[in-house]
Design a protein around this motif. Structure first.
Motif, PDB file in Angstrom:
ATOM      1  N   ARG A 109     156.569 -32.577 -19.644  1.00  0.00           N
ATOM      2  CA  ARG A 109     157.348 -31.616 -20.427  1.00  0.00           C
ATOM      3  C   ARG A 109     156.516 -30.350 -20.628  1.00  0.00           C
ATOM      4  NH1 ARG A 109     157.516 -31.933 -26.840  1.00  0.00           N
ATOM      5  NH2 ARG A 109     157.839 -29.745 -26.314  1.00  0.00           N
ATOM      6  N   ARG A 165     161.117 -45.475 -22.267  1.00  0.00           N
ATOM      7  CA  ARG A 165     161.692 -44.326 -21.579  1.00  0.00           C
ATOM      8  C   ARG A 165     162.565 -43.510 -22.526  1.00  0.00           C
ATOM      9  NH1 ARG A 165     162.638 -45.187 -15.230  1.00  0.00           N
ATOM     10  NH2 ARG A 165     162.976 -42.972 -15.552  1.00  0.00           N
ATOM     11  N   TYR A 202     155.832 -39.005 -16.928  1.00  0.00           N
ATOM     12  CA  TYR A 202     156.748 -38.054 -17.566  1.00  0.00           C
ATOM     13  C   TYR A 202     156.033 -36.730 -17.774  1.00  0.00           C
ATOM     14  CZ  TYR A 202     160.725 -41.082 -18.641  1.00  0.00           C
ATOM     15  OH  TYR A 202     161.848 -41.880 -18.543  1.00  0.00           O
ATOM     16  N   ARG A 217     160.715 -35.331 -19.048  1.00  0.00           N
ATOM     17  CA  ARG A 217     161.541 -35.723 -17.907  1.00  0.00           C
ATOM     18  C   ARG A 217     160.693 -36.572 -16.957  1.00  0.00           C
ATOM     19  NH1 ARG A 217     160.018 -32.746 -13.596  1.00  0.00           N
ATOM     20  NH2 ARG A 217     158.996 -30.724 -13.989  1.00  0.00           N
ATOM     21  N   GLU A 257     162.169 -39.490 -23.478  1.00  0.00           N
ATOM     22  CA  GLU A 257     163.260 -38.542 -23.252  1.00  0.00           C
ATOM     23  C   GLU A 257     163.749 -37.913 -24.550  1.00  0.00           C
ATOM     24  OE1 GLU A 257     165.814 -41.033 -20.911  1.00  0.00           O
ATOM     25  OE2 GLU A 257     164.340 -41.075 -19.269  1.00  0.00           O
TER      26      GLU A 257
END
Length: 308
Positions: free
Chosen positions: A305, A125, A303, A134, A129
């Motif tokens: 982006r 994770r 996730y 996110r 990040e």
């Protein structure tokens, strides 16, 4: 000792074996064989621009990436890059190099939103990040021991329902395509998908080397597939690729009936482990899988982006 990233060579057996081995070490809940790796690459829809990248160090494959454009989505500009590095080969820069290469290729294809699955572990994770991703939804990997676990007893189908296998549709699998298309369109997902290309479905799904047609069970009503549980196998392991029901037949327990029959067939055929997955918010399906005896093995986080 330099790590390089390159395309997987489908005609080189060592590449497919290295890719498959890396995926299984990094993600033991997913089925993979060298044959399935090559098939996925060589039978992907051309509009997906599907690529399999490998990170190599001293001739050894230590990381992989599956990169594609969501060509079958109703929203343009979306893509994915799922990256896995061998647990015993981390901290060598392979993951960052794979991600950078994937982003460059997808950006050149017009992708502006990038999705990636990441194991729910602090190190993974933190990697996502640091690279600007996110977190969104999450999903469970579930495992069932078929050797010592106790499956619910087989149930007789209700009147008007017949249990068949995918092998019974070998001459004309289109009814299964139509059911699959409807079920997939209703699945929770960050990317809306529409199955409209029957020939592509045949190449990518029906002819997939992991598909076990004898263990894929279909609940049929009036000659029409109403629910199914799609089985993949890779030797000793069995995985549920999809379980679902056509809209008009939901709420009657048909998917549960089909999956239970498939699991009994798998155990009788000598398979020792069964795997499946659920979104963490899909409580009804999670409850059903717990009824079968599945236990949570790991969690993945989706996730996202922006690119560009």
């Amino acid at each position: 000792m330099t790590v390089i990233v390159r395309d997987l060579r489908p005609d080189v057996r060592a590449d497919a074996e290295g890719f498959s081995t890396t995926r299984r070490l990094a993600l033991p809940y997913m089925l993979s064989t060298p044959e399935s790796v090559v098939h996925t690459l060589t039978h992907a829809h051309p509009d997906a621009h599907f690529t399999q990248l490998v990170a190599e160090q001293d001739g050894e494959i230590i990381g992989t990436a599956q990169v594609s454009v969501a060509h079958d989505s109703t929203e343009p500009g979306q893509g994915s890059a799922n990256i896995y590095v061998r647990p015993d080969r981390r901290h060598r820069g392979a993951g960052s190099l794979l991600l950078r290469t994937a982003e460059e290729r997808l950006a050149a294809l017009g992708v502006t939103k990038l999705f990636a699955w990441v194991l729910d572990e602090p190190e993974n994770r933190a990697f996502a990040e640091r690279h600007g991703f996110r977190a969104s939804r999450s999903a469970y990997f579930l495992r069932l021991d078929l050797t010592s676990g106790t499956l619910p007893p087989r149930q007789d189908p209700p009147p008007g329902v017949e249990l068949r296998t995918a092998a019974d549709f070998a001459a004309d699998p289109r009814p299964l395509f139509e059911l699959d298309a409807e079920v997939v369109s209703d699945e929770p997902s960050d990317i809306d998908v529409e199955f409209t290309d029957y020939e592509a479905w045949l190449d990518e799904n029906w002819r997939h080397p992991l598909l076990n047609r004898d263990l894929t069970v279909v609940a049929v009503v009036g000659g029409r597939p109403a629910a199914f549980s799609v089985a993949h196998t890779d030797g000793t392991r069995y995985g549920t690729a999809m379980t679902g029901t056509a809209r008009e037949f939901r709420g009657r327990g048909m998917a549960k009936l089909a999956k239970n029959d498939s699991l009994h067939r798998a155990r009788a055929a000598g398979y020792t482990e069964a795997f499946t997955g659920n979104d963490t918010g899909n409580e009804p399906m999670i409850a059903i899988n717990k009824w079968f005896g599945y236990e949570v093995g790991a969690t993945e986080v989706r996730y996202v982006r922006a690119l560009g």
